[in-house]
Design a protein around this motif. Structure first.
Motif, PDB file in Angstrom:
ATOM      1  N   PHE A  36    -106.917  98.082 -41.675  1.00  0.00           N
ATOM      2  CA  PHE A  36    -105.572  97.704 -41.262  1.00  0.00           C
ATOM      3  C   PHE A  36    -105.204  98.225 -39.881  1.00  0.00           C
ATOM      4  CE2 PHE A  36    -105.237  97.027 -45.804  1.00  0.00           C
ATOM      5  CZ  PHE A  36    -104.429  95.912 -45.901  1.00  0.00           C
ATOM      6  N   ARG A  37    -105.825  99.331 -39.457  1.00  0.00           N
ATOM      7  CA  ARG A  37    -105.462 100.001 -38.201  1.00  0.00           C
ATOM      8  C   ARG A  37    -103.965 100.254 -38.204  1.00  0.00           C
ATOM      9  NH1 ARG A  37    -109.657  97.145 -34.107  1.00  0.00           N
ATOM     10  NH2 ARG A  37    -111.442  97.424 -35.474  1.00  0.00           N
ATOM     11  N   ASP A  38    -103.196  99.707 -37.283  1.00  0.00           N
ATOM     12  CA  ASP A  38    -101.752  99.968 -37.260  1.00  0.00           C
ATOM     13  C   ASP A  38    -100.943  98.807 -37.837  1.00  0.00           C
ATOM     14  OD1 ASP A  38    -102.314  98.204 -35.231  1.00  0.00           O
ATOM     15  OD2 ASP A  38    -100.971  99.110 -33.781  1.00  0.00           O
ATOM     16  N   LYS A  39    -101.599  97.903 -38.560  1.00  0.00           N
ATOM     17  CA  LYS A  39    -100.937  96.728 -39.139  1.00  0.00           C
ATOM     18  C   LYS A  39    -100.646  96.969 -40.621  1.00  0.00           C
ATOM     19  CE  LYS A  39    -101.811  94.442 -35.361  1.00  0.00           C
ATOM     20  NZ  LYS A  39    -100.976  94.783 -34.258  1.00  0.00           N
ATOM     21  N   THR A  40     -99.773  96.146 -41.192  1.00  0.00           N
ATOM     22  CA  THR A  40     -99.513  96.213 -42.627  1.00  0.00           C
ATOM     23  C   THR A  40    -100.081  94.998 -43.358  1.00  0.00           C
ATOM     24  OG1 THR A  40     -97.349  95.187 -42.325  1.00  0.00           O
ATOM     25  CG2 THR A  40     -97.421  97.598 -42.372  1.00  0.00           C
ATOM     26  N   GLU A  41    -100.670  94.056 -42.606  1.00  0.00           N
ATOM     27  CA  GLU A  41    -101.252  92.857 -43.206  1.00  0.00           C
ATOM     28  C   GLU A  41    -102.484  92.440 -42.429  1.00  0.00           C
ATOM     29  OE1 GLU A  41     -98.614  89.583 -44.297  1.00  0.00           O
ATOM     30  OE2 GLU A  41    -100.046  88.233 -43.334  1.00  0.00           O
ATOM     31  N   ILE A  42    -103.519  92.039 -43.170  1.00  0.00           N
ATOM     32  CA  ILE A  42    -104.711  91.459 -42.554  1.00  0.00           C
ATOM     33  C   ILE A  42    -104.999  90.144 -43.259  1.00  0.00           C
ATOM     34  CG2 ILE A  42    -105.716  93.636 -41.775  1.00  0.00           C
ATOM     35  CD1 ILE A  42    -107.588  93.556 -44.187  1.00  0.00           C
ATOM     36  N   ARG A  43    -105.731  89.287 -42.590  1.00  0.00           N
ATOM     37  CA  ARG A  43    -106.125  88.000 -43.178  1.00  0.00           C
ATOM     38  C   ARG A  43    -107.630  87.997 -43.380  1.00  0.00           C
ATOM     39  NH1 ARG A  43    -101.909  83.586 -41.315  1.00  0.00           N
ATOM     40  NH2 ARG A  43    -100.160  85.008 -41.180  1.00  0.00           N
ATOM     41  N   TYR A  51    -106.840  84.232 -47.108  1.00  0.00           N
ATOM     42  CA  TYR A  51    -106.151  85.167 -47.986  1.00  0.00           C
ATOM     43  C   TYR A  51    -105.411  86.191 -47.139  1.00  0.00           C
ATOM     44  CZ  TYR A  51    -109.090  83.328 -51.734  1.00  0.00           C
ATOM     45  OH  TYR A  51    -109.699  82.520 -52.636  1.00  0.00           O
ATOM     46  N   ARG A  52    -104.297  86.703 -47.662  1.00  0.00           N
ATOM     47  CA  ARG A  52    -103.536  87.751 -46.995  1.00  0.00           C
ATOM     48  C   ARG A  52    -103.612  89.014 -47.835  1.00  0.00           C
ATOM     49  NH1 ARG A  52     -97.928  85.532 -47.284  1.00  0.00           N
ATOM     50  NH2 ARG A  52     -97.452  87.661 -46.721  1.00  0.00           N
ATOM     51  N   LEU A  53    -104.011  90.103 -47.229  1.00  0.00           N
ATOM     52  CA  LEU A  53    -104.025  91.401 -47.890  1.00  0.00           C
ATOM     53  C   LEU A  53    -103.009  92.268 -47.171  1.00  0.00           C
ATOM     54  CD1 LEU A  53    -105.337  93.293 -50.002  1.00  0.00           C
ATOM     55  CD2 LEU A  53    -106.983  93.952 -48.227  1.00  0.00           C
ATOM     56  N   ARG A  54    -102.017  92.758 -47.907  1.00  0.00           N
ATOM     57  CA  ARG A  54    -100.986  93.547 -47.244  1.00  0.00           C
ATOM     58  C   ARG A  54    -100.702  94.834 -48.002  1.00  0.00           C
ATOM     59  NH1 ARG A  54     -95.642  93.263 -48.936  1.00  0.00           N
ATOM     60  NH2 ARG A  54     -95.304  91.843 -50.666  1.00  0.00           N
ATOM     61  N   ILE A  55    -100.178  95.790 -47.250  1.00  0.00           N
ATOM     62  CA  ILE A  55     -99.754  97.061 -47.822  1.00  0.00           C
ATOM     63  C   ILE A  55     -98.292  96.907 -48.218  1.00  0.00           C
ATOM     64  CG2 ILE A  55     -99.416  99.523 -47.391  1.00  0.00           C
ATOM     65  CD1 ILE A  55    -101.629  99.312 -45.255  1.00  0.00           C
ATOM     66  N   THR A  56     -97.983  97.193 -49.474  1.00  0.00           N
ATOM     67  CA  THR A  56     -96.610  97.074 -49.962  1.00  0.00           C
ATOM     68  C   THR A  56     -95.772  98.274 -49.530  1.00  0.00           C
ATOM     69  OG1 THR A  56     -97.069  98.206 -52.047  1.00  0.00           O
ATOM     70  CG2 THR A  56     -97.443  95.812 -52.002  1.00  0.00           C
TER      71      THR A  56
END
Length: 65
Positions: A36-43, A51-56
């Motif tokens: 994720f580095r500094d993001k809260t969502e990756i594709r 697909y979207r993988l995100r941190i809740t």
């Protein structure tokens, strides 16, 4: 005659390295921090589907198609 400079592509982006010694049944382990580095969502593209993988908010992971 001057030869043109050959076109050099930048190095391809590499996936984060798996932790050494932490594979089971051929599965690699990656740190979510590296993914994720500094993001809260990756594709993630898988078999032509996105697909979207995100941190809740609570710090969990949620995968959506």
């Amino acid at each position: 005659m001057i030869n043109p400079t050959p076109h050099i592509d930048p190095a391809p982006q590499k996936a984060p390295a798996a932790y050494e010694g932490e594979t089971a049944n051929g599965a690699a382990t990656y740190s979510s921090r590296d993914l994720f580095r500094d993001k809260t969502e990756i594709r993630i593209e898988h078999q032509g589907e996105m697909y979207r993988l995100r941190i809740t908010r609570s710090g969990g992971l949620l995968l959506n198609k």
